[in-house]
Design a protein around this motif. Structure first.
Motif, short mmCIF file in Angstrom:
data_model
loop_
_atom_site.label_atom_id
_atom_site.label_comp_id
_atom_site.label_asym_id
_atom_site.label_seq_id
_atom_site.Cartn_x
_atom_site.Cartn_y
_atom_site.Cartn_z
N PRO A 84 4.14 -6.68 -3.52
CA PRO A 84 3.87 -6.55 -1.91
C PRO A 84 5.08 -7.11 -1.33
N CYS A 85 5.57 -6.43 -0.47
CA CYS A 85 6.74 -7.09 0.24
C CYS A 85 6.89 -7.11 1.65
N TYR A 86 7.18 -8.25 2.58
CA TYR A 86 7.17 -8.21 3.87
C TYR A 86 8.34 -8.87 4.25
N ASP A 115 4.13 -11.79 -6.60
CA ASP A 115 4.95 -11.76 -5.12
C ASP A 115 6.42 -11.76 -5.24
N ASN A 133 2.65 -3.25 9.63
CA ASN A 133 2.22 -4.37 8.52
C ASN A 133 0.92 -4.29 8.64
N ASP A 157 5.49 -3.59 3.27
CA ASP A 157 4.37 -3.75 4.08
C ASP A 157 4.77 -3.85 5.47
N LYS A 177 -1.24 -8.20 3.07
CA LYS A 177 -0.98 -8.18 1.71
C LYS A 177 -1.88 -7.66 0.75
N GLU A 178 -3.14 -7.53 1.21
CA GLU A 178 -4.48 -7.48 0.58
C GLU A 178 -4.34 -5.75 0.51
N ALA A 203 -1.43 -4.02 0.83
CA ALA A 203 -0.33 -3.75 -0.14
C ALA A 203 -0.76 -3.62 -1.34
#
Ligand code: UDP
Ligand code: MG
Length: 316
Positions: free
Chosen positions: A9-11, A97, A74, A46, A77-78, A80
């Motif tokens: 997951p990437c934000y 991560d 966005n 995300d 994370k969940e 994603a």
């Protein structure tokens, strides 16, 4: 021969992504050489506001084992993680991560744990919280103690989302389609044999954490509401205890007044009692509200995420 899907997951991870990719690629080449197992990357963008998506497109052009799913905004994370699991094809699936806080060199040990020791899942937990503000560690500890006391499932202190799972376990997780997702709880709820690897906390390679204290606090409430109804029982028990106290007090005052003719005086005591009871009532209503609001969101049956762009076909 097998395939490991690594979900990332990437934000807003433009700074960490290239470092992450280089490091994990090294590990994946090693895995291929040693065990003849392939690795595919599934990055989930995300709704990043920086150049993360461009970077993913570039990686995808250069390396056919890099795939990505990009959200319309966005979703957290969940979501994603869920999107990554849905779009993965691997016999084994890892979640990592993008900031290298999850040591990629552990992947080999995880793989062996599944293939040789027949575990369904090899997960990791941090044994230290070095580099984290002490107040955050304190509340994190309290949270784990509280949720483990109140709920039937076990949530391991310091457990990370970093883990390698078999396809069977991934399919079980995909069956859990709830909207309010608390992965640590879901992993434990679906069961299966899990081996725990421990490691010392690492700091991010680049960029900043996306979690403010307040966000973490709300997330922990989500976890509690999702995995235990104990607070509801607490509300009823408190109500019941106060009813009994009230009945006893009424009896005492009536008898006192009848025998000694001594009515209870006192505005201050009255105000204190009213405030106390009022406070407890609002508190209990708040607890009820938390559950109700989660039920409300759940009944809307909204999708967990919305894809704007992706490079993976099939599994829709
Ligand atoms: N992340 C995400 N969506 C969000 C917040 C975070 O996909 O809304 C990703 C983030 O890019 C990173 C991982 O979740 O890969 C963990 O985030 P972070 O490192 O900020 O959390 P921490 O390690 O501090 O708990
Ligand atoms: Mg991190």
């Amino acid at each position: 021969m097998g395939l490991i899907s690594i979900i990332v997951p990437c934000y807003n991870e433009e700074e960490s992504l290239p470092i992450f990719y280089d490091e994990v690629k090294k590990v994946s080449v090693n895995l291929y050489k040693k065990y003849n197992v392939n690795v595919e990357f599934i990055f989930v963008n995300d709704g990043s506001k920086d150049a993360t998506l461009d970077m993913l497109k570039k990686l995808n052009k250069e390396d056919s084992s890099v795939q990505f799913v990009s959200f319309s905004r966005n979703f957290g994370k969940e979501s994603a993680i869920y999107a990554g699991l849905e779009n993965s094809h691997g016999d084994y699936v890892a979640i990592m991560d993008a900031d290298l806080q999850d040591p990629p060199e552990l992947l080999e040990e995880m793989y062996l744990g599944i293939v040789e020791e027949n575990f369904d899942c090899v997960a990791t937990r941090r044994v230290t919280r070095k580099g984290e503000p002490p107040i955050r560690s304190f509340f994190a500890r309290c949270f784990y103690r509280l949720i483990n006391k109140m709920s039937k499932i076990e949530i391991v202190d310091g457990a990370r989302d970093f883990r390698l799972m078999t396809r069977k376990m991934v399919n079980a997780i995909l069956e859990v389609k709830e909207y309010n997702r608390f992965s640590k709880g879901i992993f434990s709820w679906v069961g299966f044999d899990t081996k725990w690897l421990e490691y010392e906390n690492r700091e991010r390679v680049a960029g900043e954490t996306k979690w403010s204290f307040w966000k973490l606090f709300l997330y922990s409430l989500d976890g509690i509401v999702a995995y235990t109804t104990a607070p509801l029982a607490l509300a009823s028990v408190t109500g019941f205890i106060f009813c009994i106290i009230a009945v006893i007090m009424i009896c005492v005052f009536v008898i006192k007044t009848l025998i000694w003719g001594d009515p209870v005086a006192g505005y201050p005591s009255m105000i204190c009692v009213i405030l106390l009871i009022g406070g407890i009532q609002l508190f209990c209503m708040g607890i009820l509200g938390e559950y109700l609001s989660k039920t409300y969101l759940e009944t809307k049956k909204r999708p967990i995420y919305i894809v704007k762009e992706k490079t993976i076909s099939g599994n829709d």
